[in-house]
Design a protein around this motif. Structure first.
Motif, short mmCIF file in Angstrom:
data_model
loop_
_atom_site.label_atom_id
_atom_site.label_comp_id
_atom_site.label_asym_id
_atom_site.label_seq_id
_atom_site.Cartn_x
_atom_site.Cartn_y
_atom_site.Cartn_z
N ALA A 20 0.81 -1.22 0.00
CA ALA A 20 0.00 0.00 0.00
C ALA A 20 0.85 1.27 0.00
CB ALA A 20 -0.94 0.01 1.20
N ARG A 21 2.07 1.15 0.50
CA ARG A 21 2.91 2.37 0.52
C ARG A 21 4.38 2.01 0.47
NH1 ARG A 21 3.90 3.32 6.29
NH2 ARG A 21 2.42 2.08 7.51
N GLY A 22 5.22 3.04 0.45
CA GLY A 22 6.67 2.85 0.56
C GLY A 22 7.25 1.99 -0.55
N ILE A 23 8.16 1.11 -0.15
CA ILE A 23 8.90 0.28 -1.11
C ILE A 23 7.93 -0.66 -1.84
CG2 ILE A 23 10.59 -1.60 -1.25
CD1 ILE A 23 12.10 -0.17 1.09
N GLY A 24 6.97 -1.23 -1.12
CA GLY A 24 6.02 -2.16 -1.74
C GLY A 24 5.19 -1.49 -2.82
N PHE A 25 4.75 -0.26 -2.56
CA PHE A 25 3.96 0.47 -3.57
C PHE A 25 4.81 0.77 -4.80
CE2 PHE A 25 2.63 4.54 -5.43
CZ PHE A 25 1.40 4.14 -5.92
N ASP A 42 -2.17 -5.71 1.89
CA ASP A 42 -1.76 -4.87 3.04
C ASP A 42 -2.75 -5.04 4.18
OD1 ASP A 42 0.49 -2.44 2.88
OD2 ASP A 42 -0.91 -2.25 4.55
N MET A 43 -2.31 -4.66 5.37
CA MET A 43 -3.18 -4.65 6.55
C MET A 43 -4.28 -3.61 6.39
SD MET A 43 -2.07 -6.24 9.48
CE MET A 43 -1.74 -5.24 10.91
N ASP A 44 -3.91 -2.48 5.82
CA ASP A 44 -4.80 -1.33 5.73
C ASP A 44 -5.55 -1.40 4.41
OD1 ASP A 44 -5.87 1.20 5.23
OD2 ASP A 44 -4.32 2.19 6.41
N ALA A 46 -8.14 0.30 3.12
CA ALA A 46 -8.44 1.54 2.40
C ALA A 46 -7.20 2.02 1.64
CB ALA A 46 -8.91 2.61 3.38
N GLN A 47 -6.05 1.93 2.31
CA GLN A 47 -4.82 2.39 1.67
C GLN A 47 -4.42 1.45 0.51
OE1 GLN A 47 -1.79 3.18 4.59
NE2 GLN A 47 -1.02 4.91 3.44
N ALA A 48 -4.69 0.15 0.70
CA ALA A 48 -4.39 -0.81 -0.37
C ALA A 48 -5.26 -0.52 -1.58
CB ALA A 48 -4.61 -2.24 0.13
N CYS A 95 7.40 -10.72 -1.08
CA CYS A 95 7.13 -10.84 0.36
C CYS A 95 7.89 -9.69 1.02
CB CYS A 95 7.59 -12.20 0.86
SG CYS A 95 6.94 -13.55 -0.15
N ASN A 96 7.21 -8.57 1.14
CA ASN A 96 7.90 -7.30 1.44
C ASN A 96 7.49 -6.67 2.76
OD1 ASN A 96 9.07 -4.49 0.55
ND2 ASN A 96 6.88 -4.12 0.92
N ALA A 97 6.31 -7.02 3.30
CA ALA A 97 5.82 -6.33 4.51
C ALA A 97 6.82 -6.47 5.64
CB ALA A 97 4.47 -6.90 4.92
N ARG A 118 7.65 -11.99 14.07
CA ARG A 118 6.43 -12.53 13.45
C ARG A 118 6.13 -11.84 12.11
NH1 ARG A 118 3.67 -12.55 18.17
NH2 ARG A 118 2.55 -10.69 17.55
N ILE A 119 6.24 -10.53 12.07
CA ILE A 119 5.93 -9.83 10.81
C ILE A 119 7.08 -10.03 9.81
CG2 ILE A 119 5.52 -7.58 9.72
CD1 ILE A 119 4.15 -6.72 12.35
N ASN A 120 8.31 -9.76 10.25
CA ASN A 120 9.43 -9.70 9.29
C ASN A 120 9.91 -11.07 8.83
OD1 ASN A 120 9.19 -7.02 9.99
ND2 ASN A 120 11.36 -6.71 10.45
N LEU A 200 8.53 4.41 6.97
CA LEU A 200 9.28 3.66 7.99
C LEU A 200 10.43 4.50 8.55
CD1 LEU A 200 10.09 -0.08 7.90
CD2 LEU A 200 11.98 1.47 8.31
N THR A 201 11.07 5.28 7.69
CA THR A 201 12.18 6.13 8.14
C THR A 201 11.72 7.57 8.37
OG1 THR A 201 12.72 6.28 5.78
CG2 THR A 201 14.11 4.85 7.15
N LEU A 202 11.01 8.15 7.39
CA LEU A 202 10.70 9.59 7.44
C LEU A 202 9.64 9.93 8.49
CD1 LEU A 202 10.57 10.32 3.59
CD2 LEU A 202 12.51 10.59 5.14
#
Ligand code: NDP
Length: 258
Positions: A20-25, A42-44, A46-48, A95-97, A118-120, A200-202
């Protein structure tokens, strides 16, 4: 077939977790620009949805949104079934999340440690396993995991032992799957970005203040941009990378060289 033709992804069916965002988008956009249909996972929700609509509008390709938590096997299985129902096959799976937590090791709770792992790591395993099953059945495919330069170095000054350990695990998981599935024509590779300007950074209250310090250390004196990972993603997704499996691609502006 010439190399530019081999780099095209026309007719390929793909999904990107954390899309939905960042590198994956950015990866999802690149896959569609190269001709693939893309499921943004994505988890979100609406954003997806909004990400998928943007990609479809900009590229004319089919882009769908699927809500899934990659740490939940039932979600990942439902997500894979939804991709198959929409597209009929899966040629490339990203597999990016992932998340990062910056907590000193001596203060880290078991819950926080396990959340990152668990996520990574488990999330990457579940997504790759689900895609791998489909690809083995259909006769082949390409799985790409997002690791990190943090699999290779210990970032400073921020403490992030769970993140670093999870990403080292992603690379060894990737290599293991590449060997297990080599003769099944399923290729598995990882991308290890250096610092990239995303939420994630900004947007992280702990990481944002450190950007100047990282840039001072970096040979290129800047963060990478999500679009600077697009070419490697397109290469790994398609037929141009037929002999590439079990490899980790460090794209970090030489950060890990020093
Ligand atoms: P972002 O935080 O910008 O995006 C991550 C996305 O993953 C978000 O959309 C988030 O959804 C989603 N996500 C988080 N948890 C889950 C979950 N359990 N199930 C499904 N989706 C989930 O991060 P980046 O784009 O920067 O990072 C993408 C990957 O790249 C991560 O694996 C990260 O570790 C890695 N990476 C990033 C670097 C960087 O400097 N940015 C450097 C090296 C590697 P939601 O919006 O709901 O939280």
């Amino acid at each position: 077939m010439g190399i530019i033709e081999k780099l095209r992804l026309d007719g390929k069916k793909t999904f990107v977790t954390g899309g939905a965002r960042g590198i994956g988008f950015s990866i999802g956009s690149a896959l569609a620009e190269a001709g693939a249909d893309v499921a943004i996972v994505d988890m979100d929700e609406a954003q997806a949805k909004s990400a998928a609509e943007t990609i479809a509008r900009q590229t004319g390709r089919k882009a769908i949104a699927i809500r899934a938590d990659v740490t939940k096997k039932a979600d990942v299985d439902a997500m894979t079934a939804a991709v198959l129902s929409a597209f009929g096959r899966i040629d490339a799976a990203f597999c990016n999340a992932g998340i990062c937590m910056n907590i000193p090791a001596e203060e880290m709770s078991l819950e926080d440690w396990e959340k990152v792992i668990r996520i990574n790591l488990t999330g990457v395993f579940l997504s790759a396993q689900a895609a791998g099953k489909v690809m083995i059945k259909q006769g082949g495919g390409s799985i790409i995991t997002t690791a990190s330069m943090s699999a290779h170095i210990v970032n400073v000054p921020q403490p992030q032992c769970s993140y670093n350990a999870s990403k080292a695990g992603v690379i060894q998981l990737t290599k293991s799957l590449a060997v297990e599935w080599a003769l099944k024509n399923v290729r598995v590779n990882s991308i290890s970005p250096g610092y990239i300007g995303t939420d994630l950074t900004l947007s992280s209250p702990t990481l944002k203040p450190l950007i100047e310090k990282w840039n001072a250390m970096a040979p290129l004196k800047r963060l990478g941009k999500p679009e600077e990972l697009q070419a490697i993603a397109v290469y790994l997704a398609g037929d141009a990378s037929a002999f590439t499996t079990g490899s980790d691609f460090v794209i970090d502006g030489a950060f890990t060289c020093i």
